[in-house]
Design an enzyme around this catalytic site. Structure first.
Site, PDB file in Angstrom:
ATOM      1  N   GLU A  64      -8.234  -5.907   4.121  1.00  0.00           N
ATOM      2  CA  GLU A  64      -7.996  -5.556   2.726  1.00  0.00           C
ATOM      3  C   GLU A  64      -6.743  -6.236   2.181  1.00  0.00           C
ATOM      4  OE1 GLU A  64      -8.808  -1.657   4.372  1.00  0.00           O
ATOM      5  OE2 GLU A  64      -9.457  -1.032   2.377  1.00  0.00           O
ATOM      6  N   HIS A  87     -12.975   2.357  -0.944  1.00  0.00           N
ATOM      7  CA  HIS A  87     -13.024   1.295   0.071  1.00  0.00           C
ATOM      8  C   HIS A  87     -13.637   0.010  -0.480  1.00  0.00           C
ATOM      9  CE1 HIS A  87     -13.386   4.572   3.406  1.00  0.00           C
ATOM     10  NE2 HIS A  87     -12.127   4.212   3.271  1.00  0.00           N
ATOM     11  N   ASN A 104       0.874  -1.176   0.000  1.00  0.00           N
ATOM     12  CA  ASN A 104       0.000   0.000   0.000  1.00  0.00           C
ATOM     13  C   ASN A 104       0.911   1.226   0.000  1.00  0.00           C
ATOM     14  OD1 ASN A 104      -1.856   1.989   0.455  1.00  0.00           O
ATOM     15  ND2 ASN A 104      -2.820   1.012   2.226  1.00  0.00           N
ATOM     16  N   ARG A 109      -2.315  -2.116  -3.751  1.00  0.00           N
ATOM     17  CA  ARG A 109      -3.554  -1.359  -3.607  1.00  0.00           C
ATOM     18  C   ARG A 109      -3.467  -0.136  -4.522  1.00  0.00           C
ATOM     19  NH1 ARG A 109      -5.082   3.180   0.623  1.00  0.00           N
ATOM     20  NH2 ARG A 109      -7.275   3.355   0.054  1.00  0.00           N
ATOM     21  N   ARG A 158     -12.674  14.725   6.989  1.00  0.00           N
ATOM     22  CA  ARG A 158     -13.423  15.117   5.782  1.00  0.00           C
ATOM     23  C   ARG A 158     -14.855  15.480   6.142  1.00  0.00           C
ATOM     24  NH1 ARG A 158     -11.641   9.973   3.175  1.00  0.00           N
ATOM     25  NH2 ARG A 158      -9.528  10.355   2.418  1.00  0.00           N
TER      26      ARG A 158
END
Ligand code: ADP
Length: 400
Positions: A384, A179, A8, A90, A240
Site C-alpha cells: 500500500e 482496503h 499512515n 493514507r 471483528r
C-alpha cells in the site's frame, strides 16, 4: 536525490516509509506510537539493517512530525528538508467525495475532517497529521490516498442497503468498503503477471490480514466488496465479527445488560472474530497452532474463517458472471499456504480452481494454481505504501 514519505497516521500512532524516487528504493521506515499518551516508542529502520530507538513523551502529531524529520536529519537519512519532495497520506474514509487520490489543499483537508463521522477513529488524526506535515514542509505537495476510492466504482445495486432509500440520500448510509489501495494494487499486479489488460479480466482479490476483505474487480474496477458502511462487515477477521444479523445486536444488548450501543459495537469490533470464536488469540498463527495441538474450538474457528472467505468468492463469481483469477494477499493471504489451500481445495473445484501444492508452499509472489486449473490463483504481497508514493509522485508532479 528526491524522497517521498508515505504516512499512515492513527489516533495515537504515526507509521511512515520513506522512498527514493524514481528508483522506489525504501530508505527508511518506522513508527512513533503512544502519541499524546506518554512514553512514546520511536523506532526508525534505515541503511543496512540499522535501527534507531528512543522513548520520550510526544504530545501530538505535530511534535511527532517535527521530531521525526529532525531525527531523519541527525541520522543522515536526509541532509535537508528540501530533499523531501512530497508526502502521501493514507486516509481511511473518503466517502463519495474522493473518487481518486487527491492533492490536498485546505478545502480537501476540511472535507476529510467532515467525513470523520464515517471513521471516527481515523479521519481526525489523519487530518491532524496532514496539517502537521504541511507546517513542517510548507509548499511541498501532500496527497491523500483513500481506502475507499477504489470502491467508488461500485454500482448502485452493490452499494445500496435494502433499507429506506432516504437514509442513503440524506445521510450517506451505504456500503463504502475499505482496503481499496491494496485491492487495486494486487488486482493490477495480477493482470501484469497474466500478461493481459486488466480491462479484459474478472479478478477476485482476498485481502486477509488482521482486518480482511474480499473484492470483485471487473475490468479493473471494484464492482463489489465485503466490507460495508464500516470495516466491521464481511468475513470473519482477527477481532471483528464480520457479517451478523443486526437484530442480534438488540438481543445481546438485552442479555448482557448493555445500554450503550457503542459498547456493543466495540465488542463486535474488538472481541469477536478469531479472538472471540477461538478464545485463544486474534492472531492466525496462534489459532493454527492451537488447532494443531488439538484445540477443537480453534479447529472450528479455522473452518468458519475458510467458510466465510469461500462464500464471498462464490458470491463474486455470481456477481461478475465468472472469474479469471483469484488473488490472496496481506498477513494471512501471503504467509499461510494452509489457509489458501483450505479455501480453494475441494470446495472450489466445481469452478475449475486447483492449487498446485508445491507452488503454494511460498511466501513470495507466485502463481499457485496448477497447470490444469481453469482459474489462475496467485499470492501477491501487497504494498500500500508503494501505491501511496506512486500517487504522490503522479499528483504532486514530482519528477526527480
Ligand atoms: P494488518 O491488518 O494489521 O496489517 P497483517 O496484514 O499484518 O495485518 O496480517 C496479520 C495477520 O497475518 C495475523 O493474523 C497473523 O497471524 C497473520 N500471519 C502472519 N504470518 C503468518 C503465518 N506465517 N501463518 C499464518 N498467519 C500469519
Amino acid at each position: 536525490m528526491s524522497k517521498v514519505i508515505a504516512v499512515n497516521a492513527g489516533s495515537s500512532s504515526l507509521k511512515f516509509k520513506i522512498y527514493e524516487v524514481p528508483s522506489e528504493d525504501v530508505v527508511a521506515s518506522g513508527q512513533i506510537d503512544r502519541i499524546g499518551i506518554g512514553n512514546s516508542n520511536i523506532s526508525i529502520k534505515y541503511g543496512e539493517g540499522q535501527k534507531f530507538e528512543d522513548v520520550k513523551d510526544i504530545a501530538d502529531h505535530e511534535v511527532a512530525t517535527e521530531f521525526l524529520l529532525d531525527q531523519l536529519n541527525t541520522l543522515n537519512i536526509i541532509t535537508s528538508y528540501d530533499e523531501i519532495s512530497g508526502t502521501g497520506h493514507r486516509v481511511v474514509a473518503g466517502g463519495e467525495v474522493f473518487k481518486d487520490s487527491t492533492l490536498l489543499d485546505e478545502e480537501a483537508i476540511q472535507k476529510i475532517e467532515e467525513l470523520a463521522e464515517f471513521a471516527p477513529l481515523h479521519n481526525g488524526p489523519e487530518a491532524r497529521a496532514i496539517r502537521a506535515f504541511q507546517k513542517v514542509l510548507p509548499g511541498k505537495p501532500a496527497v491523500g490516498v483513500f481506502d475507499t476510492s477504489f470502491h467508488t466504482t461500485m454500482p448502485e445495486i452493490a452499494y445500496l442497503y435494502s433499507i429506506p432509500l432516504e437514509y442513503y440520500e440524506e445521510f450517506g448510509a451505504r456500503r463504502y468498503g475499505a482496503h481499496g489501495t491494496s485491492h487495486r494494487y494486487v488486482a493490477n499486479r495480477a493482470a501484469e503477471l497474466m500478461g493481459k489488460p486488466i480491462e479484459d479480466l474478472k479478478i477476485i482479490t482476498c485481502h486477509l490480514g488482521n482486518g480482511g476483505s474480499i473484492t470483485a474487480v471487473d475490468g479493473g474496477k471494484s464492482v463489489d466488496t465485503s466490507m460495508g458502511f464500516t470495516p466491521l462487515a464481511g468475513i470473519t477477521m482477527g477481532t471483528r465479527s464480520g457479517d451478523i444479523d443486526a437484530s442480534l445486536v438488540q438481543f445481546l444488548m438485552k442479555k448482557l445488560n448493555i445500554t450503550d450501543i457503542d459498547e456493543m459495537i466495540s465488542i463486535l469490533n474488538n472481541k469477536s472474530g478469531l479472538l472471540g470464536l477461538s478464545g485463544v488469540s486474534s492472531d492466525m498463527r496462534d489459532v493454527e497452532d492451537a488447532a494443531d495441538k488439538g484445540d477443537e474450538r480453534s479447529q472450528t474457528t479455522l473452518e468458519i474463517f475458510y467458510d466465510r472467505v469461500r462464500k464471498y468468492i462464490g458470491q463474486y463469481i455470481a456477481v461478475m458472471g465468472g472469474v479469471d483469477a483469484v488473488v490472496f494477499t496481506a498477513g494471512i493471504g501471503e504467509n499461510s499456504g494452509r489457509t489458501r489451500a483450505a479455501i480453494i481445495d475441494d470446495h472450489m473445484s466445481f469452478f475449475g480452481m486447483k492449487i498446485d501444492e508445491a507452488a503454494n508452499d511460498t511466501r513470495d509472489e507466485a502463481k499457485i494454481s496448477s497447470e490444469d486449473s481453469k482459474v489462475a490463483i496467485y499470492t501477491i504481497p501487497t504494498d500500500e505504501e508503494l501505491v501511496i508514493v506512486r500517487d504522490t509522485v503522479r499528483l504532486g508532479n514530482i519528477n526527480e
